[in-house]
Design a protein around this motif. Structure first.
Motif: not given
Length: 430
Positions: A285, A384, A398
């Motif tokens: 991730y 995630s 992210q």
């Protein structure tokens, strides 16, 4: 040039990768972790639920403590007994592979593991097994003992050193007598191992494996350069149309990264400092192992900057839903990225950049480390990141990574766009 290189990879590397992937022991370990997946995933969801930020303010400290105490048994059977599940899974998988009685091989593996596992003296009297010795601390011990027990069981059966029962004997009774000698051999072998290591400075087989095997392997596997190189190799194989994740991760790195995740999870449960930056969750991730850091930037570029190119827009529409859930094969084979020399550079740089950004944030303490909480690999980005770090910063990292990678992919997609437009104009002129 790339076709020739692809042919060479197909000829030399693919058979080697297939041989590694088809290795009986690696397959058994992989199958065992797959068997454990429903337990660890459900346990992860429960653990994430009881550790939601600000839950104490919503429920009150006393109610939260009672809730956490109530679900502790779930955490015990899903995390703290993980090695037991893995041992049973390996024994069952190898028994099936060797066409032996799977349940007996699985129970032999478990019995052998319990024999070499130290028994602790309880404070209130009596003895018992510490959960620490049945969980992450003993994962490599469990793997080795399960394989050894299965091979010892097979050794006896293969030499026909078993009781042969008449056909009139019920199958369950016959199976019990047939397994008597193999089971006895396995148990005696494990007792001898236990006695031998009891006479050494290590004291137990568990301690020997942990000190001499598990810690060194985990340090190598958890190193930043090793993770980056593994990510590059994954994408290199994908460039040539080979399933990089299966070749690089599933065959070799999976047990190492999973053990690191479980150690983080144990620390998270105990409210202790989380030890490892690199884990399975980091790799998937934040390190780009699952393809989202290719799918998201490419789709963003297509819909924001290259909508006028009908072929790309159509591809984006087809790949959009799969891409959100980390399925990026439509882009790999549809754009295509495979065997496209212009796309090779961003493909190789993607895992490097994503690893650098995430590692820097976590190392600097700007983002919490992955807790070991497991989520399905198809979980969308941002979500995630938040769940696996138990922090909004996981999602922020992210987003930052996707933003940087979008710039990278835009540069190379623009080059490809101009190249294709030039080719189409030449054809039109002709």
């Amino acid at each position: 040039m790339f076709t020739t290189l692809s042919d060479k990879l197909q000829k030399y590397l693919l058979p080697m990768a297939n041989k590694i992937g088809e290795n009986r022991y690696l397959q058994a370990v992989k199958n065992a972790f797959l068997i454990s997946l429903p337990f660890t995933m459900f346990g992860s969801l429960v653990l994430a639920l009881v550790n939601i930020p600000y839950m104490e303010k919503l429920m009150g400290a006393k109610a939260l403590a009672q809730f956490q105490a109530a679900v502790t048994p779930i955490q015990n059977v899903t995390f703290n007994l993980i090695t037991v599940v893995v041992v049973l899974g390996i024994g069952y998988s190898l028994g099936k592979s060797y066409q032996l009685n799977q349940i007996y091989v699985a129970i032999c593996a478990l019995a052998g593991f319990l024999i070499v596992t130290p028994v602790s003296q309880m404070t209130e009297g009596g003895t018992g097994y510490s959960l620490n010795n049945l969980g992450t601390m003993s994962i490599f011990t469990g793997i080795l003992i399960a394989i050894l027990c299965a091979e010892a069981y097979r050794f006896i059966v293969k030499r026909n050193l078993i009781f042969h029962m008449p056909d009139s004997v019920p199958p369950m009774v016959a199976d019990s007598f047939i397994s008597l000698i193999p089971v006895g051999f396995v148990l005696i072998l494990c007792i001898l191992i236990n006695i031998f290591f009891g006479m050494t400075a290590f004291g137990t087989f568990n301690h020997f494996v942990y000190q001499m095997i598990q810690i060194p392997i985990s340090r190598i596997g958890s190193s930043f350069p090793a993770t980056m190189i593994a990510g590059v190799l994954c994408n290199l194989f994908w460039f040539f149309g080979l399933h990089g994740n299966s070749i690089v991760y599933n065959s070799v790195l999976s047990p190492i990264f999973k053990s690191l995740s479980l150690e983080n999870l144990a620390a998270f449960q105990a409210h202790e400092a989380i030890p490892h930056i690199i884990t399975e969750e980091f790799a998937f991730y934040f390190g780009g192992f699952n393809g989202s850091f290719i799918a998201y930037p490419v789709l963003i570029c297509i819909f924001l900057f290259f909508r006028k190119k009908k072929a790309w827009k159509s591809l984006g529409e087809v790949a959009f839903i799969p891409g959100i859930f980390s399925i990026y094969e439509p882009i790999v084979f549809g754009l295509p990225l495979m065997l496209n020399p212009i796309m090779l550079i961003p493909m190789l740089l993607t895992p490097v950049i994503s690893c650098v950004i995430a590692y820097a944030f976590m190392y600097a303490g700007l983002c919490p480390l992955c807790t070991g909480v497991s989520v399905p690999w198809t979980t969308p980005m941002i979500l995630s990141g938040i769940i696996t770090t138990n922090s909004l910063m996981g999602g922020v990292v992210q987003i930052i990574t996707i933003g940087v990678l979008t710039v990278l992919w835009y540069v190379f997609l623009k080059i490809l766009y101009k190249q294709e437009e030039g080719s189409e104009n030449e054809k039109g002129a002709v």
